[in-house]
Design an enzyme around this catalytic site. Structure first.
Site, PDB file in Angstrom:
ATOM      1  N   TYR A 199       0.863  -1.177   0.000  1.00  0.00           N
ATOM      2  CA  TYR A 199       0.000   0.000   0.000  1.00  0.00           C
ATOM      3  C   TYR A 199       0.901   1.228   0.000  1.00  0.00           C
ATOM      4  O   TYR A 199       1.380   1.656   1.044  1.00  0.00           O
ATOM      5  CB  TYR A 199      -0.950  -0.014   1.197  1.00  0.00           C
ATOM      6  CG  TYR A 199      -1.892   1.159   1.266  1.00  0.00           C
ATOM      7  CD1 TYR A 199      -2.437   1.722   0.114  1.00  0.00           C
ATOM      8  CD2 TYR A 199      -2.262   1.705   2.492  1.00  0.00           C
ATOM      9  CE1 TYR A 199      -3.307   2.793   0.185  1.00  0.00           C
ATOM     10  CE2 TYR A 199      -3.138   2.774   2.567  1.00  0.00           C
ATOM     11  CZ  TYR A 199      -3.657   3.319   1.414  1.00  0.00           C
ATOM     12  OH  TYR A 199      -4.511   4.391   1.487  1.00  0.00           O
TER      13      TYR A 199
ATOM     14  N   ASP B  15      -2.242  -1.228  -4.106  1.00  0.00           N
ATOM     15  CA  ASP B  15      -2.603   0.130  -4.473  1.00  0.00           C
ATOM     16  C   ASP B  15      -1.321   0.949  -4.446  1.00  0.00           C
ATOM     17  O   ASP B  15      -0.786   1.251  -3.380  1.00  0.00           O
ATOM     18  CB  ASP B  15      -3.634   0.664  -3.474  1.00  0.00           C
ATOM     19  CG  ASP B  15      -3.996   2.114  -3.721  1.00  0.00           C
ATOM     20  OD1 ASP B  15      -3.498   2.706  -4.693  1.00  0.00           O
ATOM     21  OD2 ASP B  15      -4.777   2.662  -2.919  1.00  0.00           O
TER      22      ASP B  15
ATOM     23  N   HIS C 101     -12.408   1.297  -4.697  1.00  0.00           N
ATOM     24  CA  HIS C 101     -11.543   0.543  -5.610  1.00  0.00           C
ATOM     25  C   HIS C 101     -12.290  -0.694  -6.103  1.00  0.00           C
ATOM     26  O   HIS C 101     -13.280  -1.118  -5.503  1.00  0.00           O
ATOM     27  CB  HIS C 101     -10.265   0.078  -4.906  1.00  0.00           C
ATOM     28  CG  HIS C 101      -9.333   1.175  -4.519  1.00  0.00           C
ATOM     29  ND1 HIS C 101      -8.147   1.418  -5.172  1.00  0.00           N
ATOM     30  CD2 HIS C 101      -9.414   2.098  -3.524  1.00  0.00           C
ATOM     31  CE1 HIS C 101      -7.532   2.441  -4.596  1.00  0.00           C
ATOM     32  NE2 HIS C 101      -8.283   2.862  -3.590  1.00  0.00           N
TER      33      HIS C 101
END
Length: 256
Positions: free
Chosen positions: A109, A149, A247
């Site tokens: 992340y 991400d 998302h």
């Protein structure tokens, strides 16, 4: 082998919207989650521990209800790593790696810089720090799948409003140049572009306005792989039929 990457924007929130019911239909071997926004002791319910999966969490210790990553896997890993050696990064719960023989699957992340200059500066610091680490992984001889991400688009086809976002975090020229370095200089492979060179598809939409309804999106969720895995990429898809968070899950099937 099927691997899914998904930023849940709160695993409890995604669960309430049917994420785990959907996951049960996907026959995934490994699932990498980001932004769990929970501490592990809050996820003891069976809903968060689906039958047939082992689950490993790396929560943020700097702030509760913030960041956090997880890996769900059908096969027990040989080793799980949750720290890369830099406290400022590790303690925000931004990395977990499961090792299976010569294969490493990572849930990453990467920080967002959209909240202001201080976080953007931290994002750039993370990028600079990760560069030699990723080169070392690339050169190690191990097979890596870097899910997550990354909070950066790469090319014009990865964002709806290219021109108007050139000064916004996630589409800054310096950020995109960093991906150029990873994909070009270091040789990492963007699985989506390897399989769909010209596709225009997105994995994230702002909650403002009607961004999702109008498909005003960004592709910032990736499975980035070592060149050794390029020929094993079989197919990929972004699941948008249901909305579990801001998302969408990104699925990749790998040949045995």
């Amino acid at each position: 082998m099927r691997i899914i990457s998904f930023n849940a924007n709160g695993i409890r929130s995604a669960a309430s919207k049917g994420f785990f019911e959907w996951l049960a239909t996907q026959d995934a071997d490994v699932v990498c989650l980001q932004e769990t926004k929970a501490q592990e002791h809050q996820l003891a319910d069976a809903l968060f521990r689906p039958l047939g999966y082992s689950v490993y969490f790396r929560d943020a210790s700097t702030k509760k209800g913030y960041s956090g990553v997880a890996i769900y896997t059908r096969r027990a890993p040989d080793e799980v790593r949750t720290a890369m050696g830099w406290t400022d990064f590790d303690e925000e719960g931004r990395y977990i790696e499961a090792r299976f023989g010569n294969l490493s699957v990572v849930s990453f992340y990467i920080p967002s810089g959209s909240s202001g200059d201080e976080r953007q500066a931290f994002k750039f610091k993370v990028m600079d720090w990760l560069t030699p680490q990723l080169q070392q992984w690339r050169d190690s001889g191990r097979d890596y799948v870097l899910c997550g991400d990354w909070n950066i688009v790469h090319t014009r086809n990865d964002i709806k409003n290219w021109s108007s976002n050139q000064k916004n975090s996630g589409c800054l020229p310096a950020e995109r140049a960093w991906l150029d370095l990873l994909f070009g200089g270091q040789g990492w492979v963007d699985s989506f572009r390897a399989l769909k060179p010209d596709a225009v598809e997105y994995t994230w939409w702002s909650n403002r306005g009607q961004a999702r309804a109008n498909n005003v999106g960004w592709r910032i969720d990736y499975q980035i792989v070592t060149p050794s895995l390029r020929e094993r990429l079989q197919s990929c898809s972004i699941y948008t039929e249901q909305r579990f968070s801001d998302h969408a899950p990104y699925l990749v099937d790998y040949r045995a």
